[in-house]
Each structure stands twice: as structure tokens, then as C-alpha cells.
Design a protein around this motif. Structure first.
Motif, PDB file in Angstrom:
ATOM      1  N   GLU A  12       0.798  -1.223   0.000  1.00 59.34           N
ATOM      2  CA  GLU A  12       0.000   0.000   0.000  1.00 59.34           C
ATOM      3  C   GLU A  12       0.832   1.275   0.000  1.00 59.34           C
ATOM      4  OE1 GLU A  12      -2.631  -0.185   3.304  1.00 59.34           O
ATOM      5  OE2 GLU A  12      -3.840  -1.825   2.475  1.00 59.34           O
ATOM      6  N   CYS A  13       2.049   1.228   0.509  1.00 60.53           N
ATOM      7  CA  CYS A  13       2.867   2.439   0.602  1.00 60.53           C
ATOM      8  C   CYS A  13       4.325   2.118   0.274  1.00 60.53           C
ATOM      9  CB  CYS A  13       2.773   3.060   1.999  1.00 60.53           C
ATOM     10  SG  CYS A  13       3.716   4.587   2.203  1.00 60.53           S
ATOM     11  N   VAL A  14       4.924   2.903  -0.621  1.00 63.59           N
ATOM     12  CA  VAL A  14       6.330   2.762  -0.976  1.00 63.59           C
ATOM     13  C   VAL A  14       7.005   4.118  -0.830  1.00 63.59           C
ATOM     14  CG1 VAL A  14       7.986   2.263  -2.809  1.00 63.59           C
ATOM     15  CG2 VAL A  14       5.922   0.861  -2.588  1.00 63.59           C
ATOM     16  N   GLU A  15       8.141   4.138  -0.115  1.00 61.88           N
ATOM     17  CA  GLU A  15       8.942   5.351   0.007  1.00 61.88           C
ATOM     18  C   GLU A  15      10.333   5.065  -0.538  1.00 61.88           C
ATOM     19  OE1 GLU A  15      10.921   8.205   3.464  1.00 61.88           O
ATOM     20  OE2 GLU A  15       9.023   7.184   3.866  1.00 61.88           O
ATOM     21  N   ILE A  16      10.760   5.880  -1.511  1.00 65.44           N
ATOM     22  CA  ILE A  16      12.070   5.710  -2.119  1.00 65.44           C
ATOM     23  C   ILE A  16      12.914   6.930  -1.794  1.00 65.44           C
ATOM     24  CG2 ILE A  16      13.351   5.279  -4.238  1.00 65.44           C
ATOM     25  CD1 ILE A  16      10.758   4.233  -5.466  1.00 65.44           C
ATOM     26  N   ARG A  17      14.068   6.700  -1.138  1.00 60.90           N
ATOM     27  CA  ARG A  17      14.954   7.777  -0.736  1.00 60.90           C
ATOM     28  C   ARG A  17      16.162   7.849  -1.663  1.00 60.90           C
ATOM     29  NH1 ARG A  17      14.861   5.294   5.241  1.00 60.90           N
ATOM     30  NH2 ARG A  17      16.104   3.803   4.065  1.00 60.90           N
ATOM     31  N   GLY A  18      16.772   9.027  -1.703  1.00 59.28           N
ATOM     32  CA  GLY A  18      18.015   9.180  -2.435  1.00 59.28           C
ATOM     33  C   GLY A  18      17.877   9.196  -3.933  1.00 59.28           C
ATOM     34  N   LEU A  19      16.724   9.613  -4.436  1.00 57.42           N
ATOM     35  CA  LEU A  19      16.528   9.702  -5.883  1.00 57.42           C
ATOM     36  C   LEU A  19      17.301  10.876  -6.460  1.00 57.42           C
ATOM     37  CD1 LEU A  19      12.702   8.972  -6.130  1.00 57.42           C
ATOM     38  CD2 LEU A  19      14.493   7.639  -7.226  1.00 57.42           C
ATOM     39  N   SER A  20      17.739  10.716  -7.692  1.00 53.47           N
ATOM     40  CA  SER A  20      18.371  11.805  -8.423  1.00 53.47           C
ATOM     41  C   SER A  20      17.668  11.963  -9.752  1.00 53.47           C
ATOM     42  CB  SER A  20      19.860  11.527  -8.658  1.00 53.47           C
ATOM     43  OG  SER A  20      20.419  12.513  -9.500  1.00 53.47           O
ATOM     44  N   LYS A  65       0.148   5.222  -1.643  1.00 55.01           N
ATOM     45  CA  LYS A  65       1.103   6.331  -1.579  1.00 55.01           C
ATOM     46  C   LYS A  65       2.440   5.900  -2.166  1.00 55.01           C
ATOM     47  CE  LYS A  65      -0.571   8.856   2.497  1.00 55.01           C
ATOM     48  NZ  LYS A  65      -0.193   9.353   3.843  1.00 55.01           N
ATOM     49  N   LEU A  66       3.007   6.764  -3.013  1.00 55.98           N
ATOM     50  CA  LEU A  66       4.370   6.612  -3.475  1.00 55.98           C
ATOM     51  C   LEU A  66       5.111   7.886  -3.088  1.00 55.98           C
ATOM     52  CD1 LEU A  66       6.572   5.080  -5.018  1.00 55.98           C
ATOM     53  CD2 LEU A  66       5.791   6.205  -7.110  1.00 55.98           C
ATOM     54  N   ILE A  67       6.006   7.762  -2.090  1.00 53.91           N
ATOM     55  CA  ILE A  67       6.732   8.914  -1.547  1.00 53.91           C
ATOM     56  C   ILE A  67       8.132   8.923  -2.146  1.00 53.91           C
ATOM     57  CG2 ILE A  67       7.548  10.049   0.548  1.00 53.91           C
ATOM     58  CD1 ILE A  67       5.351   8.478   2.058  1.00 53.91           C
ATOM     59  N   LEU A  68       8.484  10.026  -2.811  1.00 53.33           N
ATOM     60  CA  LEU A  68       9.771  10.137  -3.484  1.00 53.33           C
ATOM     61  C   LEU A  68      10.597  11.221  -2.813  1.00 53.33           C
ATOM     62  CD1 LEU A  68       8.454  10.025  -7.173  1.00 53.33           C
ATOM     63  CD2 LEU A  68       9.087   8.106  -5.699  1.00 53.33           C
ATOM     64  N   ARG A  69      11.777  10.831  -2.324  1.00 52.29           N
ATOM     65  CA  ARG A  69      12.665  11.787  -1.665  1.00 52.29           C
ATOM     66  C   ARG A  69      13.925  11.947  -2.519  1.00 52.29           C
ATOM     67  NH1 ARG A  69      10.844  13.027   3.317  1.00 52.29           N
ATOM     68  NH2 ARG A  69       9.350  11.579   4.267  1.00 52.29           N
ATOM     69  N   PHE A  70      14.139  13.162  -3.010  1.00 47.79           N
ATOM     70  CA  PHE A  70      15.237  13.434  -3.925  1.00 47.79           C
ATOM     71  C   PHE A  70      16.473  13.921  -3.168  1.00 47.79           C
ATOM     72  CE2 PHE A  70      11.600  13.394  -6.651  1.00 47.79           C
ATOM     73  CZ  PHE A  70      12.070  12.925  -7.871  1.00 47.79           C
ATOM     74  N   LYS A  71      17.625  13.743  -3.784  1.00 48.79           N
ATOM     75  CA  LYS A  71      18.898  14.206  -3.221  1.00 48.79           C
ATOM     76  C   LYS A  71      19.583  15.133  -4.219  1.00 48.79           C
ATOM     77  CE  LYS A  71      21.728  10.500  -5.160  1.00 48.79           C
ATOM     78  NZ  LYS A  71      22.690   9.419  -4.898  1.00 48.79           N
ATOM     79  N   ASP A  72      20.447  15.951  -3.708  1.00 47.29           N
ATOM     80  CA  ASP A  72      21.398  16.737  -4.508  1.00 47.29           C
ATOM     81  C   ASP A  72      20.799  17.898  -5.286  1.00 47.29           C
ATOM     82  OD1 ASP A  72      23.354  14.996  -3.675  1.00 47.29           O
ATOM     83  OD2 ASP A  72      23.165  13.713  -5.420  1.00 47.29           O
ATOM     84  N   LYS A  86      -5.891   4.834  -7.041  1.00 43.69           N
ATOM     85  CA  LYS A  86      -5.944   5.502  -5.737  1.00 43.69           C
ATOM     86  C   LYS A  86      -4.561   5.981  -5.288  1.00 43.69           C
ATOM     87  CE  LYS A  86      -9.915   2.854  -4.000  1.00 43.69           C
ATOM     88  NZ  LYS A  86     -10.386   1.958  -2.907  1.00 43.69           N
ATOM     89  N   CYS A  87      -3.542   5.755  -6.092  1.00 44.04           N
ATOM     90  CA  CYS A  87      -2.181   6.083  -5.686  1.00 44.04           C
ATOM     91  C   CYS A  87      -1.932   7.573  -5.731  1.00 44.04           C
ATOM     92  CB  CYS A  87      -1.186   5.357  -6.577  1.00 44.04           C
ATOM     93  SG  CYS A  87       0.533   5.703  -6.157  1.00 44.04           S
ATOM     94  N   GLN A  88      -1.418   8.101  -4.615  1.00 43.32           N
ATOM     95  CA  GLN A  88      -1.025   9.493  -4.502  1.00 43.32           C
ATOM     96  C   GLN A  88       0.498   9.580  -4.519  1.00 43.32           C
ATOM     97  OE1 GLN A  88      -2.084  11.297  -0.781  1.00 43.32           O
ATOM     98  NE2 GLN A  88      -1.456  13.345  -1.412  1.00 43.32           N
ATOM     99  N   ILE A  89       1.047  10.416  -5.410  1.00 44.42           N
ATOM    100  CA  ILE A  89       2.492  10.595  -5.509  1.00 44.42           C
ATOM    101  C   ILE A  89       2.891  11.823  -4.692  1.00 44.42           C
ATOM    102  CG2 ILE A  89       4.447  10.969  -7.037  1.00 44.42           C
ATOM    103  CD1 ILE A  89       2.862   9.608  -9.247  1.00 44.42           C
ATOM    104  N   ILE A  90       3.764  11.613  -3.714  1.00 42.82           N
ATOM    105  CA  ILE A  90       4.212  12.683  -2.825  1.00 42.82           C
ATOM    106  C   ILE A  90       5.700  12.900  -3.054  1.00 42.82           C
ATOM    107  CG2 ILE A  90       4.418  13.462  -0.425  1.00 42.82           C
ATOM    108  CD1 ILE A  90       2.097  11.538   0.226  1.00 42.82           C
ATOM    109  N   ILE A  91       6.089  14.142  -3.401  1.00 42.81           N
ATOM    110  CA  ILE A  91       7.469  14.440  -3.746  1.00 42.81           C
ATOM    111  C   ILE A  91       8.087  15.363  -2.703  1.00 42.81           C
ATOM    112  CG2 ILE A  91       8.977  15.531  -5.444  1.00 42.81           C
ATOM    113  CD1 ILE A  91       7.009  14.650  -7.590  1.00 42.81           C
ATOM    114  N   HIS A  92       9.282  14.975  -2.221  1.00 42.29           N
ATOM    115  CA  HIS A  92      10.042  15.797  -1.272  1.00 42.29           C
ATOM    116  C   HIS A  92      11.347  16.177  -1.925  1.00 42.29           C
ATOM    117  CE1 HIS A  92       7.416  15.171   2.246  1.00 42.29           C
ATOM    118  NE2 HIS A  92       7.207  13.985   1.723  1.00 42.29           N
TER     119      HIS A  92
END
Length: 381
Positions: A315-323, A345-352, A375-381
Motif C-alpha cells: 500500500e505504501c512505498v517510500e524511495i529515498r536518495g533519488l536523483s 502512496k508513493l513517496i519520493l525523496r530526492f537528493k542533490d 488511488k495512488c497518490q504521488i508525494i514528492i520531497h
């Protein structure tokens, strides 16, 4: 007159009218240094701190070094020594003069039916053998201390929480296995291992627990040529965190019976093509937190196999360190969006890079990916 000690305020002095047993329980909520301060209020408060069924103390809470610190500990332990002790939390550093006195402080606290023991040092003294046999310990936190091989069977029937950080083991590789096997109701296990000092760590661990629900394993450092093997058998495990800050990751982690696992947090150089294979062993997984797995080999970056959890539970995936400039990240995002049936939820955390520019290619690209779950919500940090 109004005197304040933390949350303790004496106006009409109603607190002083309470029974000593109740006042000592109130002071248990304070750090020991604040509990001691109440002794100046009146003669009736002078020795109440000695009745408090617990210590929460740092070595620098008392006048520096000398004999003040150990004499204080001895006075507290000997006073009313037959009463039960609820907690003993002690932190001291750079105090080698106290190494030999360590067992004299910890041992008696265990014998007094302690429930919560928290010991942090930086000198590596060995814990007394009686910590392996306690009918009352509920939580045991050890930081930078030594553990000797148990000289008999371990019996900790009430222990539920066991954080171990930078522990120094003796030559028996089974020390930790024996400890865990003797905790019949253990629910939460944390291991933080500094692995840069030869001769102070175990290169393998087989952990078996029928009760464990949460397991956190972190490798902080490494020594050249040291690879570690971890095998976990925990059929009730619901949460797993595996963090490694080692270069050239080559450790082996094998986890069996993962049907109960609901959340995984992985932070390691795990090759991308192995991710679906690992997830296949977690058929009921609901929550995945992971770093972006980057490979320099294009042929290793293809994701085609879809494990069961993506089809029925995730139901929820968080991916850290994306470029924004790495193709691997794009493929990973596309993989979860296109294959996760129930994803919310798909949570995307970007780096750099700043992601303020919504015209960037990667953000445009995400919008064009097919979403299998509407129903998927894309959340970008």
C-alpha cells in the motif's frame, strides 16, 4: 513561597502532605539530579530521593570525578537494599577509574528485581552474569559494554525490549544467540554494530525467536575484509529495518518465515535486480521504505518479475536518495507505479538537486507513467 523542580511545584505544599511512597513515585519521573534537589525543601524531603525506586543518572550530573560519583552510587544501592528497583539508567564516559566498580553497581540492581536497565559507557566493561537470569527485566539497553559467554542457561522470561549497541563479545560466537534464545517473550530487538575493530565482533549470527515482532540491524562501520552473515528465523516478525553504511556491501542476510512481515526499511547497496526476489519472500508486505538502488551495469537495471505483495498487499512505498539524472531511479518509480495493484502512496525523496523546477524532465516523466492503482497518490520531497 513557591519552589519549582521540573514539573514539581510546591505552592500550598500539598505534595508534601502525600505519603512518602507516592512522593517517591512522582520523583521517579524526574532525572536523579533533579530528584536530589528536592532534599533542600525541608527535613521531610531530605532523604526522599533515596526511596525513589530508580536511578536516571549521568556521571557529569554530580561534581566531577574523584570519589563523589561512586560514593553516591554505593549510598543509593545500600540504602533500603531489600526494596524493589524499577529502573536503573546510567551513562558515564571517560571514567576509567570506575571500571572495576562497574559490577558492584549493576549486579545489585539486577538482584533487586529491576524492570528497566539502561547502561551506556565508552570503556567496554563486562556486564555481570546475573543479567542472564532475571524474572523481572522487561527492557535491557546496553551501549558499549562487554558481554561474556553465559555460564549457564539464559532465563529472561519477561524481557520484551533489547537494544544492543556497539557491544563487545568474547570469543564465543554463540553468546548473542544464547541471550536471544533465553528471551521467550522478546518483541523488539535492535542491534547497532560498529565493525571496525578486529577481534571484537562476531562474523555471523543465527537468530531464532518465536515471539519477535520488530528487528533493527545496523552496520555503522567496517574493517577491511570483514563480511557478515545474518540468518533470522522469526515467524511473527512484522517490522524489519536493515541499514548498512559499509562500502562494497557484501554481507549476507537470510530471513525465513516472512509471512507476517508488514513493513521493511532497507538502506544498503542492494542490487536492483534482487529487489523483486527479496520481496517475493514477503507475501503480505504493506509498507516498503528503501534507498534508490543504483547499478552501473545497464543489463542489471531491468525489472520484469512482479512479486505477490505488489499484486495483493503493498500500500505504501517510500524511495529515498533519488536523483533526477539517474535512469535507475526512473525505472524503480515506474516499476512500482505500473505493477502495484493496491498502492495508495508513493513517496519520493530526492537528493542533490532542488525539485522546485516542475518543468524538469523527471517530474514530467513521472506524470506520464501508467498507474495500476487509481488511488495512488504521488508525494514528492
Amino acid at each position: 513561597m513557591i519552589l519549582g523542580f521540573g514539573f514539581l511545584t510546591l505552592g500550598g505544599d500539598r505534595i508534601s502532605e502525600l505519603p512518602d511512597s507516592l512522593r517517591s513515585q512522582i520523583l521517579l519521573l524526574l532525572k536523579t539530579k533533579d530528584s536530589i534537589k528536592t532534599s533542600v525543601l525541608s527535613t521531610r524531603w531530605r532523604d526522599i530521593w533515596l526511596h525513589v525506586p530508580g536511578l536516571d543518572l549521568r556521571v557529569d550530573d554530580l561534581p566531577p570525578y574523584g570519589q563523589v560519583f561512586p560514593s553516591f552510587i554505593y549510598k543509593y544501592i545500600k540504602f533500603n537494599h531489600k526494596s524493589r528497583l524499577q529502573k536503573f539508567k546510567i551513562k558515564y564516559h571517560v571514567c576509567n577509574d570506575y571500571r572495576d566498580q562497574f559490577l558492584e553497581w549493576i549486579g545489585p540492581s539486577v538482584e533487586r528485581g529491576i524492570q528497566h536497565l539502561d547502561v551506556e559507557t565508552d570503556i567496554g566493561p563486562c556486564m555481570p552474569q546475573n543479567i542472564y537470569k532475571s524474572n523481572t527485566l522487561v527492557s535491557l539497553k546496553l551501549v558499549a559494554v562487554g558481554l561474556e559467554t553465559p555460564n549457564s542457561d539464559v532465563s529472561l522470561p519477561c524481557l520484551k525490549i533489547l537494544p544492543l549497541e556497539r557491544i563487545l563479545y568474547d570469543d564465543d560466537p554463540l553468546t548473542l544467540e544464547k541471550l536471544i534464545s533465553g528471551c521467550s517473550v522478546l518483541e523488539d530487538l535492535t542491534m547497532i554494530r560498529q565493525t571496525y575493530t578486529p577481534g571484537t565482533v562476531m562474523l555471523s549470527l543465527r537468530m531464532r525467536s518465536q515471539s519477535l515482532k520488530s528487528f533493527r540491524l545496523t552496520f555503522e562501520y567496517t574493517m577491511e575484509g570483514a563480511d557478515f552473515s545474518v540468518e533470522i528465523g522469526a515467524p511473527k516478525l512484522k517490522y524489519l529495518s536493515y541499514l548498512s553504511f559499509k562500502d562494497n556491501q557484501s554481507d549476507k542476510i537470510v530471513i525465513k518465515n516472512l509471512n507476517s512481515l508488514l513493513k521493511i526499511d532497507i538502506d544498503t547497496d542492494y542490487m536492483l535486480q534482487l529487489l523483486p526476489i527479496f520481496l517475493e519472500s514477503c507475501p503480505n508486505l504493506k509498507d516498503l521504505v528503501s534507498d534508490c538502488f543504483v547499478s552501473t551495469e545497464p543489463e542489471l537495471n531491468e525489472l520484469s518479475y512482479v512479486p505477490q505483495c505488489l499484486l495483493s498487499s503493498l500500500e505504501c512505498v517510500e524511495i529515498r536518495g533519488l536523483s533526477m539524472d539517474e535512469e535507475t531511479g526512473k525505472k524503480l518509480v515506474r516499476y512500482f507505479l505500473e505493477n502495484s495493484v493496491l498502492l495508495k502512496k508513493l513517496i519520493l525523496r530526492f537528493k542533490d538537486y532542488s525539485i522546485a523546477n516542475h518543468d524538469s524532465d523527471i517530474l514530467k516523466g513521472i506524470g506520464t507513467f501508467t498507474k495500476r492503482s487509481n488511488k495512488c497518490q504521488i508525494i514528492i520531497h
